[in-house]
Design a protein around this motif. Structure first.
Motif, PDB file in Angstrom:
ATOM      1  N   ASP A  88       0.818  -1.208   0.000  1.00  0.00           N
ATOM      2  CA  ASP A  88       0.000   0.000   0.000  1.00  0.00           C
ATOM      3  C   ASP A  88       0.857   1.266   0.000  1.00  0.00           C
ATOM      4  O   ASP A  88       0.418   2.320  -0.486  1.00  0.00           O
ATOM      5  CB  ASP A  88      -0.911  -0.001   1.238  1.00  0.00           C
ATOM      6  CG  ASP A  88      -1.954  -1.115   1.180  1.00  0.00           C
ATOM      7  OD1 ASP A  88      -2.236  -1.595   0.054  1.00  0.00           O
ATOM      8  OD2 ASP A  88      -2.453  -1.527   2.250  1.00  0.00           O
ATOM      9  N   GLN A  89       2.076   1.169   0.528  1.00  0.00           N
ATOM     10  CA  GLN A  89       2.961   2.325   0.563  1.00  0.00           C
ATOM     11  C   GLN A  89       3.840   2.437  -0.676  1.00  0.00           C
ATOM     12  O   GLN A  89       4.139   3.541  -1.127  1.00  0.00           O
ATOM     13  CB  GLN A  89       3.858   2.250   1.804  1.00  0.00           C
ATOM     14  CG  GLN A  89       3.100   2.237   3.121  1.00  0.00           C
ATOM     15  CD  GLN A  89       4.023   2.055   4.313  1.00  0.00           C
ATOM     16  OE1 GLN A  89       5.242   2.121   4.181  1.00  0.00           O
ATOM     17  NE2 GLN A  89       3.443   1.835   5.483  1.00  0.00           N
ATOM     18  N   THR A  90       4.257   1.298  -1.223  1.00  0.00           N
ATOM     19  CA  THR A  90       5.205   1.316  -2.337  1.00  0.00           C
ATOM     20  C   THR A  90       4.560   1.122  -3.696  1.00  0.00           C
ATOM     21  O   THR A  90       5.181   1.429  -4.720  1.00  0.00           O
ATOM     22  CB  THR A  90       6.264   0.219  -2.135  1.00  0.00           C
ATOM     23  OG1 THR A  90       5.611  -1.068  -2.107  1.00  0.00           O
ATOM     24  CG2 THR A  90       7.015   0.427  -0.831  1.00  0.00           C
ATOM     25  N   PHE A  99       8.147 -14.591 -17.000  1.00  0.00           N
ATOM     26  CA  PHE A  99       9.324 -14.604 -16.139  1.00  0.00           C
ATOM     27  C   PHE A  99       9.452 -13.287 -15.379  1.00  0.00           C
ATOM     28  O   PHE A  99       9.808 -13.281 -14.188  1.00  0.00           O
ATOM     29  CB  PHE A  99      10.567 -14.862 -16.989  1.00  0.00           C
ATOM     30  CG  PHE A  99      11.847 -14.912 -16.216  1.00  0.00           C
ATOM     31  CD1 PHE A  99      12.148 -16.004 -15.419  1.00  0.00           C
ATOM     32  CD2 PHE A  99      12.758 -13.859 -16.282  1.00  0.00           C
ATOM     33  CE1 PHE A  99      13.343 -16.047 -14.700  1.00  0.00           C
ATOM     34  CE2 PHE A  99      13.941 -13.904 -15.576  1.00  0.00           C
ATOM     35  CZ  PHE A  99      14.237 -15.002 -14.781  1.00  0.00           C
ATOM     36  N   ALA A 100       9.190 -12.180 -16.035  1.00  0.00           N
ATOM     37  CA  ALA A 100       9.235 -10.887 -15.347  1.00  0.00           C
ATOM     38  C   ALA A 100       8.186 -10.816 -14.237  1.00  0.00           C
ATOM     39  O   ALA A 100       8.455 -10.284 -13.142  1.00  0.00           O
ATOM     40  CB  ALA A 100       9.026  -9.755 -16.349  1.00  0.00           C
ATOM     41  N   VAL A 101       6.998 -11.358 -14.483  1.00  0.00           N
ATOM     42  CA  VAL A 101       5.954 -11.365 -13.450  1.00  0.00           C
ATOM     43  C   VAL A 101       6.376 -12.235 -12.269  1.00  0.00           C
ATOM     44  O   VAL A 101       6.173 -11.870 -11.102  1.00  0.00           O
ATOM     45  CB  VAL A 101       4.625 -11.852 -14.057  1.00  0.00           C
ATOM     46  CG1 VAL A 101       3.574 -12.045 -12.968  1.00  0.00           C
ATOM     47  CG2 VAL A 101       4.114 -10.864 -15.100  1.00  0.00           C
ATOM     48  N   VAL A 102       6.980 -13.395 -12.548  1.00  0.00           N
ATOM     49  CA  VAL A 102       7.433 -14.299 -11.487  1.00  0.00           C
ATOM     50  C   VAL A 102       8.505 -13.627 -10.634  1.00  0.00           C
ATOM     51  O   VAL A 102       8.432 -13.626  -9.394  1.00  0.00           O
ATOM     52  CB  VAL A 102       7.950 -15.614 -12.097  1.00  0.00           C
ATOM     53  CG1 VAL A 102       8.750 -16.411 -11.074  1.00  0.00           C
ATOM     54  CG2 VAL A 102       6.788 -16.447 -12.614  1.00  0.00           C
ATOM     55  N   VAL A 103       9.508 -13.047 -11.273  1.00  0.00           N
ATOM     56  CA  VAL A 103      10.602 -12.418 -10.526  1.00  0.00           C
ATOM     57  C   VAL A 103      10.079 -11.239  -9.708  1.00  0.00           C
ATOM     58  O   VAL A 103      10.456 -11.058  -8.537  1.00  0.00           O
ATOM     59  CB  VAL A 103      11.711 -11.968 -11.488  1.00  0.00           C
ATOM     60  CG1 VAL A 103      12.785 -11.172 -10.748  1.00  0.00           C
ATOM     61  CG2 VAL A 103      12.350 -13.169 -12.168  1.00  0.00           C
ATOM     62  N   THR A 104       9.194 -10.446 -10.303  1.00  0.00           N
ATOM     63  CA  THR A 104       8.633  -9.309  -9.580  1.00  0.00           C
ATOM     64  C   THR A 104       7.824  -9.758  -8.368  1.00  0.00           C
ATOM     65  O   THR A 104       7.942  -9.178  -7.274  1.00  0.00           O
ATOM     66  CB  THR A 104       7.745  -8.479 -10.521  1.00  0.00           C
ATOM     67  OG1 THR A 104       8.505  -8.067 -11.654  1.00  0.00           O
ATOM     68  CG2 THR A 104       7.202  -7.256  -9.813  1.00  0.00           C
ATOM     69  N   SER A 105       7.022 -10.799  -8.536  1.00  0.00           N
ATOM     70  CA  SER A 105       6.173 -11.272  -7.434  1.00  0.00           C
ATOM     71  C   SER A 105       6.999 -11.856  -6.295  1.00  0.00           C
ATOM     72  O   SER A 105       6.761 -11.552  -5.116  1.00  0.00           O
ATOM     73  CB  SER A 105       5.179 -12.310  -7.961  1.00  0.00           C
ATOM     74  OG  SER A 105       4.282 -11.732  -8.892  1.00  0.00           O
ATOM     75  N   PHE A 106       7.998 -12.675  -6.610  1.00  0.00           N
ATOM     76  CA  PHE A 106       8.822 -13.264  -5.560  1.00  0.00           C
ATOM     77  C   PHE A 106       9.690 -12.203  -4.884  1.00  0.00           C
ATOM     78  O   PHE A 106       9.931 -12.278  -3.669  1.00  0.00           O
ATOM     79  CB  PHE A 106       9.683 -14.382  -6.147  1.00  0.00           C
ATOM     80  CG  PHE A 106       8.978 -15.705  -6.226  1.00  0.00           C
ATOM     81  CD1 PHE A 106       9.225 -16.698  -5.294  1.00  0.00           C
ATOM     82  CD2 PHE A 106       8.050 -15.954  -7.222  1.00  0.00           C
ATOM     83  CE1 PHE A 106       8.572 -17.919  -5.353  1.00  0.00           C
ATOM     84  CE2 PHE A 106       7.391 -17.167  -7.302  1.00  0.00           C
ATOM     85  CZ  PHE A 106       7.647 -18.160  -6.367  1.00  0.00           C
ATOM     86  N   HIS A 107      10.164 -11.248  -5.644  1.00  0.00           N
ATOM     87  CA  HIS A 107      10.967 -10.181  -5.051  1.00  0.00           C
ATOM     88  C   HIS A 107      10.129  -9.314  -4.119  1.00  0.00           C
ATOM     89  O   HIS A 107      10.583  -8.956  -3.014  1.00  0.00           O
ATOM     90  CB  HIS A 107      11.575  -9.327  -6.161  1.00  0.00           C
ATOM     91  CG  HIS A 107      12.365  -8.162  -5.662  1.00  0.00           C
ATOM     92  ND1 HIS A 107      13.668  -8.268  -5.219  1.00  0.00           N
ATOM     93  CD2 HIS A 107      12.048  -6.844  -5.525  1.00  0.00           C
ATOM     94  CE1 HIS A 107      14.114  -7.088  -4.827  1.00  0.00           C
ATOM     95  NE2 HIS A 107      13.155  -6.206  -5.011  1.00  0.00           N
ATOM     96  N   ALA A 108       8.926  -8.978  -4.531  1.00  0.00           N
ATOM     97  CA  ALA A 108       8.089  -8.101  -3.718  1.00  0.00           C
ATOM     98  C   ALA A 108       7.507  -8.817  -2.504  1.00  0.00           C
ATOM     99  O   ALA A 108       7.259  -8.185  -1.472  1.00  0.00           O
ATOM    100  CB  ALA A 108       6.953  -7.532  -4.577  1.00  0.00           C
ATOM    101  N   ARG A 109       7.304 -10.120  -2.606  1.00  0.00           N
ATOM    102  CA  ARG A 109       6.686 -10.854  -1.489  1.00  0.00           C
ATOM    103  C   ARG A 109       7.542 -10.802  -0.228  1.00  0.00           C
ATOM    104  O   ARG A 109       7.020 -10.660   0.890  1.00  0.00           O
ATOM    105  CB  ARG A 109       6.459 -12.312  -1.914  1.00  0.00           C
ATOM    106  CG  ARG A 109       6.036 -13.261  -0.788  1.00  0.00           C
ATOM    107  CD  ARG A 109       4.697 -12.837  -0.191  1.00  0.00           C
ATOM    108  NE  ARG A 109       4.330 -13.704   0.898  1.00  0.00           N
ATOM    109  CZ  ARG A 109       4.685 -13.518   2.158  1.00  0.00           C
ATOM    110  NH1 ARG A 109       5.443 -12.470   2.493  1.00  0.00           N
ATOM    111  NH2 ARG A 109       4.282 -14.338   3.118  1.00  0.00           N
ATOM    112  N   SER A 110       8.863 -10.918  -0.371  1.00  0.00           N
ATOM    113  CA  SER A 110       9.737 -10.917   0.790  1.00  0.00           C
ATOM    114  C   SER A 110      10.998 -10.138   0.445  1.00  0.00           C
ATOM    115  O   SER A 110      12.071 -10.707   0.227  1.00  0.00           O
ATOM    116  CB  SER A 110      10.072 -12.352   1.199  1.00  0.00           C
ATOM    117  OG  SER A 110      10.717 -12.389   2.441  1.00  0.00           O
ATOM    118  N   ILE A 111      10.849  -8.832   0.405  1.00  0.00           N
ATOM    119  CA  ILE A 111      11.896  -7.969  -0.119  1.00  0.00           C
ATOM    120  C   ILE A 111      13.097  -7.877   0.814  1.00  0.00           C
ATOM    121  O   ILE A 111      14.198  -7.511   0.406  1.00  0.00           O
ATOM    122  CB  ILE A 111      11.303  -6.570  -0.403  1.00  0.00           C
ATOM    123  CG1 ILE A 111      12.238  -5.769  -1.299  1.00  0.00           C
ATOM    124  CG2 ILE A 111      11.014  -5.844   0.883  1.00  0.00           C
ATOM    125  CD1 ILE A 111      11.626  -4.482  -1.791  1.00  0.00           C
TER     126      ILE A 111
END
Length: 413
Positions: free
Chosen positions: A97-99, A141-153
């Protein structure tokens, strides 16, 4: 007398016009130079796609690196990204919600859903690396990397930051035209269609095809240039930040890094390297010098020794500091600065080495051709005896020129 004109000296008549002519000549030369530069830049963007092999190396490298990363963290997947993570989906949603980030991993708290997402990420990374339906796989692949990166940054070491950027940039590139399953399928399709007549296109269809080709080329070239600029910015900014610190200027930064328990995968090796302060100081100064000078050496042959030293530096970071993901991401990113003829030379170098070592040579007593191909021959004249020639020998004879006319035949006795 009234009709006579007094002649003027030629020097006084021509003198006022000489500076204006010089200014016109200089302005015309500058105008032509500017037009030539604009034309060269436009040709670079639209004529043909650049660095196709380098884009394929980035695709293979980052797909393989992320696949290995997911497999390495498979036993810890629940603690890092799953429902059992200390960074709960509720906390992740508050950060989103912030980022403004988002992740498909928080759409459900079900463990079965998380396992399905993890398997999907593994399959996507593998297919992207192999170059199967690369256009669609690059987006996924971009969606996967973005989702895993954002889930536990906060759980990874920072190397996935560069992987995230490169995954987004590779969506713009034609990274599947070399060394991919798509390229192999296109070659087979072209080989099958070479005998068939190409259907004639209408004028509008041809114009649409040309526009699509030009647009694809421009987007690909812009993507490659953005990747190169990103790497230059990363090295340059890292070097400038290091200059501002007293530890890098004093040559002691690596000494402190080697003595941090968090970055000691092999403490004995770290202490062994730390026993040589002169080596530590030289490595510190060389690191800062290379990073600051990197954007300025890319247009000459000096970039090759610089890339070689950077390769050694990243290998040292991976081994001594225990950051293989970061080092691997940087090594793959550096590959964008190697020209296509370098990558095209690698298969020839491999075949040459294979011939020298005897790898791939046919077994003794067997023809070089495929054993599944039936003997090929050509019927001789009346009274002559039919004689078949193996496929490999026939191909050799055909390559010798006029002697190919007698392949498969024998004169009567």
């Amino acid at each position: 007398m009234g009709s006579e004109q007094i002649p003027q000296p030629p020097s006084t008549a021509a003198a006022p016009h000489r500076p204006a002519a010089q200014e016109t000549s200089v302005a015309g030369t500058a105008h032509r130079w500017l037009l030539d530069r604009i034309g060269a830049l436009w040709a670079l963007l639209t004529d043909r796609p650049i660095s196709l092999y380098a884009a394929s190396v980035l695709r293979i490298g980052y797909g393989l690196l992320y696949l290995v990363f997911l497999l390495r963290e498979f036993p810890h997947r629940d603690e890092i990204w799953g429902p059992g993570s200390p960074w709960t989906p509720a906390l992740a949603q508050q950060l989103f919600d912030q980022t403004g980030w988002n992740s498909f991993l928080i759409l459900s708290d079900s463990r079965a859903y998380f396992e399905l997402c993890y398997v999907t990420a593994l399959v996507t990374s593998a297919l992207f690396m192999l170059g199967w339906r690369t256009r669609a796989m690059s987006v996924l692949f971009a969606v996967v990397v973005t989702s895993f990166h954002a889930r536990s940054i906060f759980m990874t070491d920072g190397g996935d930051n560069l992987i995230l950027l490169m995954a987004l940039y590779l969506v713009l590139t034609a990274c599947g035209r070399r060394w991919s399953l798509d390229a192999r399928r296109n070659r087979l399709k072209t080989a099958r269609a070479c005998d068939a007549a190409e259907p004639a296109r209408s004028f509008s269809a041809q114009q649409l095809h040309d526009a699509r080709t030009t647009l694809t080329t421009v987007v690909h070239n812009c993507g490659i240039l953005v990747i190169a600029a990103q790497v230059c910015f990363l090295y340059g900014s890292a070097g400038l930040y290091k200059i501002q610190g007293p530890t890098w200027g004093g040559g002691t930064a690596l000494h402190y890094a080697l003595n941090l328990e968090l970055f000691q995968p092999w403490p004995a090796l770290s202490h062994l390297v730390d026993d040589y302060p002169m080596v530590i100081a030289i490595a510190s100064y060389v690191t800062v010098l290379l990073q600051v000078a990197f954007p300025f050496v890319l247009f000459g042959r000096l970039k090759y020794p610089v890339l070689t030293v950077l390769l050694g530096m990243h290998i040292g970071i991976a081994v001594l500091l225990g950051l293989p993901l970061f080092s691997g991401a940087m090594i793959i990113a550096d590959a964008v600065f190697l020209p296509d003829h370098f990558y095209a030379f690698l298969p020839r170098l491999w075949r040459r080495a294979a011939r020298r070592t005897g790898v791939g040579r046919p077994a003794p007593g067997r023809a070089a051709g495929s054993a599944s191909v039936p003997p090929q021959g050509r019927p001789s004249h009346s009274g002559s005896e039919h004689r078949a020639t193996p496929a490999g020998q026939q191909g050799t004879a055909l390559a010798t020129g006029p002697a190919s006319s007698i392949v498969g035949t024998r004169k009567p006795d």
